[in-house]
Enzyme design. Structure first.
Site, PDB file in Angstrom:
ATOM      1  N   LYS A   1       0.814  -1.208   0.000  1.00 54.79           N
ATOM      2  CA  LYS A   1       0.000   0.000   0.000  1.00 54.79           C
ATOM      3  C   LYS A   1       0.851   1.262   0.000  1.00 54.79           C
ATOM      4  O   LYS A   1       0.537   2.238  -0.686  1.00 54.79           O
ATOM      5  CB  LYS A   1      -0.953  -0.003   1.195  1.00 54.79           C
ATOM      6  CG  LYS A   1      -2.012  -1.088   1.111  1.00 54.79           C
ATOM      7  CD  LYS A   1      -2.962  -1.043   2.303  1.00 54.79           C
ATOM      8  CE  LYS A   1      -4.022  -2.125   2.189  1.00 54.79           C
ATOM      9  NZ  LYS A   1      -4.952  -2.107   3.336  1.00 54.79           N
TER      10      LYS A   1
ATOM     11  N   LYS B   1     -11.069 -10.396  -6.417  1.00 58.22           N
ATOM     12  CA  LYS B   1     -12.124 -10.759  -5.482  1.00 58.22           C
ATOM     13  C   LYS B   1     -13.095  -9.595  -5.298  1.00 58.22           C
ATOM     14  O   LYS B   1     -12.747  -8.435  -5.536  1.00 58.22           O
ATOM     15  CB  LYS B   1     -11.533 -11.160  -4.128  1.00 58.22           C
ATOM     16  CG  LYS B   1     -10.906 -10.029  -3.338  1.00 58.22           C
ATOM     17  CD  LYS B   1     -10.407 -10.541  -1.996  1.00 58.22           C
ATOM     18  CE  LYS B   1      -9.832  -9.386  -1.155  1.00 58.22           C
ATOM     19  NZ  LYS B   1      -9.369  -9.843   0.161  1.00 58.22           N
TER      20      LYS B   1
ATOM     21  N   LYS C   1     -15.312  -4.592  -0.920  1.00 57.07           N
ATOM     22  CA  LYS C   1     -16.265  -3.594  -0.433  1.00 57.07           C
ATOM     23  C   LYS C   1     -15.730  -2.176  -0.508  1.00 57.07           C
ATOM     24  O   LYS C   1     -16.495  -1.229  -0.391  1.00 57.07           O
ATOM     25  CB  LYS C   1     -16.708  -3.921   1.003  1.00 57.07           C
ATOM     26  CG  LYS C   1     -15.617  -3.989   2.041  1.00 57.07           C
ATOM     27  CD  LYS C   1     -16.222  -4.349   3.411  1.00 57.07           C
ATOM     28  CE  LYS C   1     -15.165  -4.506   4.486  1.00 57.07           C
ATOM     29  NZ  LYS C   1     -14.333  -5.710   4.291  1.00 57.07           N
TER      30      LYS C   1
END
Length: 323
Positions: A108, A191, A194
């Protein structure tokens, strides 16, 4: 034995969260298990405070609606004073090198640039260790992407215990039972996520039946016209078969035998998802529409979680020379 699992409110809960984790927690969990909404973990990247608060409430409602016992759930930020104190103790036992080599931080921070990445992104594995150690968890079910964080919790627990005195249970990472791995309907190479801004391929628990049907109907398949379970060759089709299998309790290859066209399969997947999600969606909406019930569950969970961890924190502070 205490087993600890968490879900982060980085976005609205979707069918992948439910079929892949929450449903399994409700069906297969034991009386000693604990489940929490890790809203503090959602603060490591830019976020909107009101959305964070609302999504934390939604996820708490999802856990309850799925059938997890109210006395097993809590919200992480309700323990912020305890966790803040314990995280500081553990940060002072953790080296920079240990924190910086966490794979998720490197991934990240590499995307954002290390100078722009928030310090919380570097240190949140220590907060995760505090989550685990405060509650005295023996086992932490995690996927491959989080196993390194549990190893850090183990190392910090051992280091603190050997340096200052025995306080913490040394937890173990465990591989959860196989569950549905739901892929994005529009992009089966990834995948269902959310936190993804493009929701066209994400079926949310609170989507109404018409929305669920539209998303499934638009799901990416292929032009082979071959109705077989071949995840490597036909990932989009395999994803639909896996979703239907998870909803019906059958194997993906078994459900593939019942259809002669992609359209009919999509109709069956939509029907199965709508029926699978209907009671959960209705219960979640009922809880969100009745703030008092959800607030009472949350408040009681905070009290229990605080009481479970208070003696460990007090002992750790005293042994570290600051309590």
């Amino acid at each position: 034995m205490t087993r600890l699992s968490a879900i982060t409110p980085s976005g609205h809960a979707h069918v992948g969260n439910y079929l892949g984790a929450v449903r399994r927690w409700a069906r297969e969990g034991s009386a000693g298990d604990l489940y929490f909404v890790s809203d503090l973990h959602a603060m490591t990247t830019p976020y909107h405070p009101q959305r964070l608060r609302a999504r934390a409430r939604e996820l708490l409602a999802v856990l309850i609606a799925a059938g997890i016992e109210p006395d097993q759930v809590f919200v992480q930020s309700d323990l912020i004073r305890q966790l803040g104190a314990l995280t500081w103790l553990l940060e002072c036992a953790c080296s920079f090198g240990e924190a910086a080599r966490m794979t998720q931080f490197k991934d990240k921070a590499g995307a954002e640039g290390r100078t722009a990445a928030r310090v919380g992104l570097l240190t949140y594995p220590v907060l995760m260790a505090a989550d685990i150690l405060l509650q005295g968890a023996d086992e932490v079910p995690v996927g491959d992407d989080q196993e390194q964080h549990v190893e850090l919790a183990r190392a910090l627990a051992r280091r603190f215990n050997s340096t200052y005195g025995e306080v913490f249970v040394v937890p173990s990472a465990v591989t959860p039972a196989a569950a549905a791995r739901v892929r994005d309907l529009a992009d089966p190479a990834r995948k269902m996520d959310k936190s993804r801004s493009d929701a066209v391929g994400v079926v949310y628990i609170l989507d109404d039946p018409d929305m669920v049907r539209r998303k499934v109907k638009r799901a990416v398949t292929d032009s082979l016209g071959r109705l077989e379970y071949r995840p490597d060759e036909q990932p989009g089709l395999a994803n639909l078969l896996e979703i239907l299998a998870a909803c019906t309790g059958k194997a993906p290859r078994e459900v593939a035998d019942g259809f002669d066209s992609y359209d009919r399969l999509k109709e069956a997947v939509a029907d199965a998802l709508i029926e699978e999600l209907r009671p959960i969606r209705d219960r979640v909406r009922g809880l969100l529409d009745d703030p008092l019930e959800l607030d009472n569950i949350r408040a009681a969970g905070a009290v229990r979680a605080t009481e479970r961890g208070s003696h460990r924190l007090e002992s750790a502070l005293r042994l570290a020379g600051v309590g």
